[in-house]
Design a protein around this motif. Structure first.
Motif, PDB file in Angstrom:
ATOM      1  N   VAL A  53      19.018  41.586 113.850  1.00  0.00           N
ATOM      2  CA  VAL A  53      18.479  42.353 112.719  1.00  0.00           C
ATOM      3  C   VAL A  53      19.592  42.628 111.716  1.00  0.00           C
ATOM      4  CG1 VAL A  53      17.320  44.484 112.030  1.00  0.00           C
ATOM      5  CG2 VAL A  53      16.781  43.439 114.237  1.00  0.00           C
ATOM      6  N   TRP A  54      19.313  42.398 110.426  1.00  0.00           N
ATOM      7  CA  TRP A  54      20.284  42.675 109.372  1.00  0.00           C
ATOM      8  C   TRP A  54      20.527  44.173 109.240  1.00  0.00           C
ATOM      9  CZ3 TRP A  54      23.315  39.068 107.848  1.00  0.00           C
ATOM     10  CH2 TRP A  54      22.884  37.755 107.641  1.00  0.00           C
ATOM     11  N   MET A  55      21.767  44.550 108.947  1.00  0.00           N
ATOM     12  CA  MET A  55      22.146  45.945 108.753  1.00  0.00           C
ATOM     13  C   MET A  55      23.179  46.052 107.645  1.00  0.00           C
ATOM     14  SD  MET A  55      22.475  47.933 112.348  1.00  0.00           S
ATOM     15  CE  MET A  55      20.994  48.396 113.225  1.00  0.00           C
ATOM     16  N   GLY A  56      23.185  47.208 106.959  1.00  0.00           N
ATOM     17  CA  GLY A  56      24.213  47.480 105.957  1.00  0.00           C
ATOM     18  C   GLY A  56      23.662  47.484 104.547  1.00  0.00           C
ATOM     19  N   SER A  57      24.144  48.434 103.745  1.00  0.00           N
ATOM     20  CA  SER A  57      23.665  48.544 102.367  1.00  0.00           C
ATOM     21  C   SER A  57      24.295  47.514 101.447  1.00  0.00           C
ATOM     22  CB  SER A  57      23.964  49.954 101.835  1.00  0.00           C
ATOM     23  OG  SER A  57      25.354  50.218 101.865  1.00  0.00           O
ATOM     24  N   GLY A  58      25.304  46.786 101.921  1.00  0.00           N
ATOM     25  CA  GLY A  58      25.923  45.766 101.082  1.00  0.00           C
ATOM     26  C   GLY A  58      25.148  44.467 101.037  1.00  0.00           C
ATOM     27  N   LEU A  59      24.109  44.330 101.870  1.00  0.00           N
ATOM     28  CA  LEU A  59      23.354  43.074 101.933  1.00  0.00           C
ATOM     29  C   LEU A  59      22.632  42.754 100.637  1.00  0.00           C
ATOM     30  CD1 LEU A  59      21.837  43.529 105.507  1.00  0.00           C
ATOM     31  CD2 LEU A  59      23.592  41.868 104.868  1.00  0.00           C
ATOM     32  N   ALA A  60      22.214  43.788  99.896  1.00  0.00           N
ATOM     33  CA  ALA A  60      21.456  43.556  98.668  1.00  0.00           C
ATOM     34  C   ALA A  60      22.263  42.753  97.655  1.00  0.00           C
ATOM     35  CB  ALA A  60      21.030  44.901  98.069  1.00  0.00           C
ATOM     36  N   ALA A  61      23.581  42.866  97.689  1.00  0.00           N
ATOM     37  CA  ALA A  61      24.423  42.170  96.721  1.00  0.00           C
ATOM     38  C   ALA A  61      24.377  40.657  96.908  1.00  0.00           C
ATOM     39  CB  ALA A  61      25.865  42.665  96.834  1.00  0.00           C
ATOM     40  N   VAL A  62      23.934  40.192  98.078  1.00  0.00           N
ATOM     41  CA  VAL A  62      23.851  38.746  98.334  1.00  0.00           C
ATOM     42  C   VAL A  62      22.407  38.325  98.608  1.00  0.00           C
ATOM     43  CG1 VAL A  62      26.215  38.482  99.132  1.00  0.00           C
ATOM     44  CG2 VAL A  62      24.458  39.168 100.752  1.00  0.00           C
ATOM     45  N   GLY A  63      21.451  39.163  98.215  1.00  0.00           N
ATOM     46  CA  GLY A  63      20.043  38.795  98.315  1.00  0.00           C
ATOM     47  C   GLY A  63      19.438  38.916  99.688  1.00  0.00           C
ATOM     48  N   LEU A  64      20.036  39.712 100.584  1.00  0.00           N
ATOM     49  CA  LEU A  64      19.505  39.903 101.927  1.00  0.00           C
ATOM     50  C   LEU A  64      18.950  41.318 102.067  1.00  0.00           C
ATOM     51  CD1 LEU A  64      22.367  38.146 103.936  1.00  0.00           C
ATOM     52  CD2 LEU A  64      20.117  37.208 103.355  1.00  0.00           C
ATOM     53  N   PRO A 235      21.183  52.325 112.696  1.00  0.00           N
ATOM     54  CA  PRO A 235      21.442  52.241 111.245  1.00  0.00           C
ATOM     55  C   PRO A 235      22.002  53.538 110.680  1.00  0.00           C
ATOM     56  CG  PRO A 235      19.071  52.290 111.703  1.00  0.00           C
ATOM     57  CD  PRO A 235      19.760  52.099 113.013  1.00  0.00           C
ATOM     58  N   GLU A 236      21.636  54.679 111.281  1.00  0.00           N
ATOM     59  CA  GLU A 236      22.208  55.942 110.824  1.00  0.00           C
ATOM     60  C   GLU A 236      23.720  55.952 111.074  1.00  0.00           C
ATOM     61  OE1 GLU A 236      20.158  59.188 112.629  1.00  0.00           O
ATOM     62  OE2 GLU A 236      18.180  58.464 112.041  1.00  0.00           O
ATOM     63  N   THR A 237      24.113  55.414 112.217  1.00  0.00           N
ATOM     64  CA  THR A 237      25.535  55.338 112.528  1.00  0.00           C
ATOM     65  C   THR A 237      26.248  54.388 111.582  1.00  0.00           C
ATOM     66  OG1 THR A 237      25.070  55.777 114.864  1.00  0.00           O
ATOM     67  CG2 THR A 237      27.215  54.809 114.341  1.00  0.00           C
ATOM     68  N   ILE A 238      25.635  53.258 111.281  1.00  0.00           N
ATOM     69  CA  ILE A 238      26.254  52.288 110.376  1.00  0.00           C
ATOM     70  C   ILE A 238      26.418  52.877 108.985  1.00  0.00           C
ATOM     71  CG2 ILE A 238      25.961  50.040 109.271  1.00  0.00           C
ATOM     72  CD1 ILE A 238      26.820  50.020 112.228  1.00  0.00           C
ATOM     73  N   ARG A 239      25.461  53.709 108.550  1.00  0.00           N
ATOM     74  CA  ARG A 239      25.616  54.364 107.248  1.00  0.00           C
ATOM     75  C   ARG A 239      26.844  55.271 107.231  1.00  0.00           C
ATOM     76  NH1 ARG A 239      19.849  54.312 107.180  1.00  0.00           N
ATOM     77  NH2 ARG A 239      19.695  56.356 108.187  1.00  0.00           N
ATOM     78  N   GLU A 240      27.098  55.951 108.358  1.00  0.00           N
ATOM     79  CA  GLU A 240      28.295  56.779 108.438  1.00  0.00           C
ATOM     80  C   GLU A 240      29.555  55.915 108.465  1.00  0.00           C
ATOM     81  OE1 GLU A 240      28.505  60.180 108.292  1.00  0.00           O
ATOM     82  OE2 GLU A 240      26.418  59.905 107.711  1.00  0.00           O
ATOM     83  N   VAL A 241      29.502  54.808 109.196  1.00  0.00           N
ATOM     84  CA  VAL A 241      30.651  53.903 109.239  1.00  0.00           C
ATOM     85  C   VAL A 241      30.956  53.380 107.841  1.00  0.00           C
ATOM     86  CG1 VAL A 241      31.502  51.694 110.144  1.00  0.00           C
ATOM     87  CG2 VAL A 241      30.273  53.267 111.647  1.00  0.00           C
ATOM     88  N   GLU A 242      29.916  53.127 107.048  1.00  0.00           N
ATOM     89  CA  GLU A 242      30.122  52.679 105.669  1.00  0.00           C
ATOM     90  C   GLU A 242      30.908  53.707 104.866  1.00  0.00           C
ATOM     91  OE1 GLU A 242      26.507  49.685 104.489  1.00  0.00           O
ATOM     92  OE2 GLU A 242      26.090  51.825 104.396  1.00  0.00           O
ATOM     93  N   ARG A 243      30.658  54.969 105.115  1.00  0.00           N
ATOM     94  CA  ARG A 243      31.390  56.021 104.408  1.00  0.00           C
ATOM     95  C   ARG A 243      32.864  56.012 104.790  1.00  0.00           C
ATOM     96  NH1 ARG A 243      29.832  60.916 106.365  1.00  0.00           N
ATOM     97  NH2 ARG A 243      31.085  61.873 104.736  1.00  0.00           N
ATOM     98  N   TRP A 244      33.156  55.647 106.046  1.00  0.00           N
ATOM     99  CA  TRP A 244      34.530  55.705 106.545  1.00  0.00           C
ATOM    100  C   TRP A 244      35.332  54.454 106.214  1.00  0.00           C
ATOM    101  CZ3 TRP A 244      31.991  57.045 111.822  1.00  0.00           C
ATOM    102  CH2 TRP A 244      31.484  58.345 111.770  1.00  0.00           C
ATOM    103  N   VAL A 245      34.712  53.287 106.302  1.00  0.00           N
ATOM    104  CA  VAL A 245      35.470  52.040 106.128  1.00  0.00           C
ATOM    105  C   VAL A 245      34.964  51.193 104.970  1.00  0.00           C
ATOM    106  CG1 VAL A 245      35.945  51.996 108.595  1.00  0.00           C
ATOM    107  CG2 VAL A 245      34.038  50.651 107.703  1.00  0.00           C
ATOM    108  N   GLY A 246      33.978  51.661 104.224  1.00  0.00           N
ATOM    109  CA  GLY A 246      33.409  50.882 103.127  1.00  0.00           C
ATOM    110  C   GLY A 246      34.250  50.949 101.869  1.00  0.00           C
ATOM    111  N   TYR A 247      35.499  50.521 101.977  1.00  0.00           N
ATOM    112  CA  TYR A 247      36.383  50.483 100.820  1.00  0.00           C
ATOM    113  C   TYR A 247      37.341  49.315 100.979  1.00  0.00           C
ATOM    114  CZ  TYR A 247      40.273  52.188 103.621  1.00  0.00           C
ATOM    115  OH  TYR A 247      41.251  52.289 104.565  1.00  0.00           O
ATOM    116  N   ALA A 248      38.007  48.983  99.893  1.00  0.00           N
ATOM    117  CA  ALA A 248      39.018  47.917  99.928  1.00  0.00           C
ATOM    118  C   ALA A 248      40.274  48.422  99.219  1.00  0.00           C
ATOM    119  CB  ALA A 248      38.488  46.657  99.253  1.00  0.00           C
ATOM    120  N   VAL A 249      41.329  47.658  99.332  1.00  0.00           N
ATOM    121  CA  VAL A 249      42.595  48.021  98.698  1.00  0.00           C
ATOM    122  C   VAL A 249      42.919  46.984  97.625  1.00  0.00           C
ATOM    123  CG1 VAL A 249      45.065  48.417  99.027  1.00  0.00           C
ATOM    124  CG2 VAL A 249      43.427  49.148 100.785  1.00  0.00           C
ATOM    125  N   GLY A 250      43.012  47.451  96.397  1.00  0.00           N
ATOM    126  CA  GLY A 250      43.414  46.592  95.288  1.00  0.00           C
ATOM    127  C   GLY A 250      44.782  47.012  94.792  1.00  0.00           C
TER     128      GLY A 250
END
Length: 503
Positions: A53-64, A235-250
């Motif tokens: 099963v697909w998970m994650g709010s970033g999927l919409a950016a690639v049409g999933l 999915p509730e847990t994954i939403r929290e994980v997104e808050r913790w690790v959903g970033y990048a370093v530029g």
């Protein structure tokens, strides 16, 4: 505990795109090292398989779409994501400066050469290090490989060129140590390199043993609803994980800056049982989920980058496990009235009504690992013992597993229906007392029933000291256990009076 496995290879990706993939992981430091041997796979279910099963709010950016089941087209999209490419166009989204490493086929089992060197040294009446006298570099290599073999056994493999230099220094030839076919394959791939980029991670979320035993002994309808509670928590847990690790370093003006990413791109699969013990019966109840997370995210500046400081924050966030278990506790209490007691030995919040002897009954593989490694063994010794238990295979469907578990419990003298009714009495009323967040309820005595041999008696356990000077989550007036003359069946039918507990 939430385990994190680093994913680097195509084989690891394919392994996680099989609905019935087995669980062959061994802990090593902060990361789980995978035993990616297809021969170790087993199927948990055939008639009621668990879909991806697909998970994650970033999927919409690639049409999933999150929540959608992966079909064959979806699996191909997952392969593209794990390669850093767009799932529809195939265009590369993430470009990183990666290191290269030797091709897996160019590596050989190190233990065999180490043993050959030790045998050659013994014939000359010297140690392995003395055999390499005057060659300090190779002495250092041998010492390192001794340590790695001691830690990982036959799973440790080294590049053929490195082993060739070590063998030559000891006066040996690889042709005398390894087979002709495996040497030919290693030589064929000796100059090949593979991308060493971290493609993603496998986040494994599990529940206390009693949360696996209870649904495994429930009726089919309740069992599915209980598992749905676990799926709701994921999915509730994954939403929290997104808050913790959903970033990048530029970078900005030559300085690193934190950039918000648009969410995770992941998929999950559920497993209901542990690996079988090789006695012809299914594995013990072990309800857990694997969430495969791609190492990429769409940042606020429109660029795709690796996320979570290249995954370091994901390894540090044990809070994911705590959050997941807290949500399972809340959901199962609201629907089934499940109450908890904190186990003295493990510290886990176990279901009140599933006593320790029953949990031990369905913890055969853990008991075997303890017996193989020793009660005082450290993590590395237990890791090696765990690897030795990864050989069994069993094919069976979900209903057959439940029937086997119920039969095993009944053979142990457990009144299964009474135990399930006591552990899951139904939704709590307004005056039901302490909730899942408090200890509550009576304390089940830690006494093991006498198990018949026909029920695959779990290995003996040694008495362990308590982790605290007094039990956590229990009142000092906890009810004492049954006397040695009390039958196990009568204990279920006539439990002692429930002591008063405070929220």
């Amino acid at each position: 505990m939430a385990w994190v496995t680093v994913i680097r290879d195509d084989e690891q990706v394919e392994y996680r795109l099989r609905e019935q993939a087995g669980c062959s992981v061994v802990a090593a430091d902060d990361v789980v090292q995978e035993v990616a041997d297809p021969a170790l796979e087993y199927r948990l279910r055939e008639e009621t398989y668990s879909p991806l099963v697909w998970m994650g709010s970033g999927l919409a950016a690639v049409g999933l779409t999150a929540g959608a089941v992966l079909d064959e087209e979806g699996k191909q999209a997952a392969r593209q994501l794990m390669s850093g490419c767009h799932p529809e166009t195939g265009a590369r989204l993430i470009r990183t400066q990666t290191s290269a490493r030797a091709h897996p086929a160019a590596k050989l089992t190190t233990a065999r050469l180490v043993e050959a060197i030790e045998a050659a040294a013994e014939e000359k009446g010297v140690t392995g290090v003395e055999l390499l006298e005057g060659k300090p570099k190779q002495q250092k290599v041998l010492a390192q490989q001794h340590w790695m073999v001691h830690r990982f056994g036959d799973r440790h493999r080294m590049q053929m060129t490195t082993l060739h230099r070590l063998a030559r220094a000891a006066g040996l030839s690889l042709d005398d140590v390894y087979g002709e076919r495996e040497l030919a394959e290693a030589r064929e791939h000796a100059d090949q390199r593979v991308d060493d980029r971290v493609r993603g991670w496998d986040l494994m979320l599990d529940v206390p043993k009693s949360d696996s035993v209870l649904p495994g002994l429930m009726g089919e309808a309740d069992e599915r609803e209980y598992r749905d509670m676990v799926h709701r928590a994921t999915p509730e847990t994954i939403r929290e994980v997104e808050r913790w690790v959903g970033y990048a370093v530029g970078s900005e003006d030559g300085r690193p800056v934190r950039l918000a990413a648009g969410g995770l791109l992941a998929w999950s699969v559920e497993h209901q049982s542990a690996r079988p013990m090789g006695d012809g019966t299914p594995g013990d109840p072990h309800l857990h989920l694997h969430v495969t997370i791609a190492n990429m995210g769409l940042c606020e500046d429109g660029e795709w980058r690796s996320i979570g400081n290249s995954g370091q924050d994901l390894h540090r966030h044990a809070a994911a496990d705590a959050f997941f278990k807290a949500r399972v506790r809340a959901l199962t209490h609201a629907r089934f009235g499940v109450r908890r007691q904190q186990a003295e030995r493990t510290g886990a919040w176990e279901v009140d009504g599933i006593p320790e002897p029953v949990r031990d009954l369905f913890s055969r593989r853990h008991g075997l690992i303890v017996d193989l490694a020793g009660d005082e063994a450290g993590r590395q010794e237990r890791d090696r013992a765990a690897a030795e238990t990864l050989r069994a295979k069993h094919r069976g469907d979900a209903s057959a597993m439940r029937e086997s578990w119920r039969h095993c419990a009944e053979e142990a003298g457990v009144d299964v229906d009474a135990m399930v009714a006591a552990a899951a009495p139904g939704p709590p009323g307004p005056d039901s007392g302490p909730t899942v967040d408090g200890p509550g309820g009576r304390r089940i005595p830690p006494r093991r029933p006498t198990l018949p041999r026909s029920c695959s008696t779990p290995p003996s356990r040694r008495t362990r000291p308590a982790r605290r000077s007094s039990p956590r989550g229990t009142s000092s007036g906890a009810t004492a256990g049954p006397t040695p003359t009390t039958s196990w069946t009568s204990w279920w039918s006539s439990p002692p009076a429930t002591p008063t507990s405070t929220p």
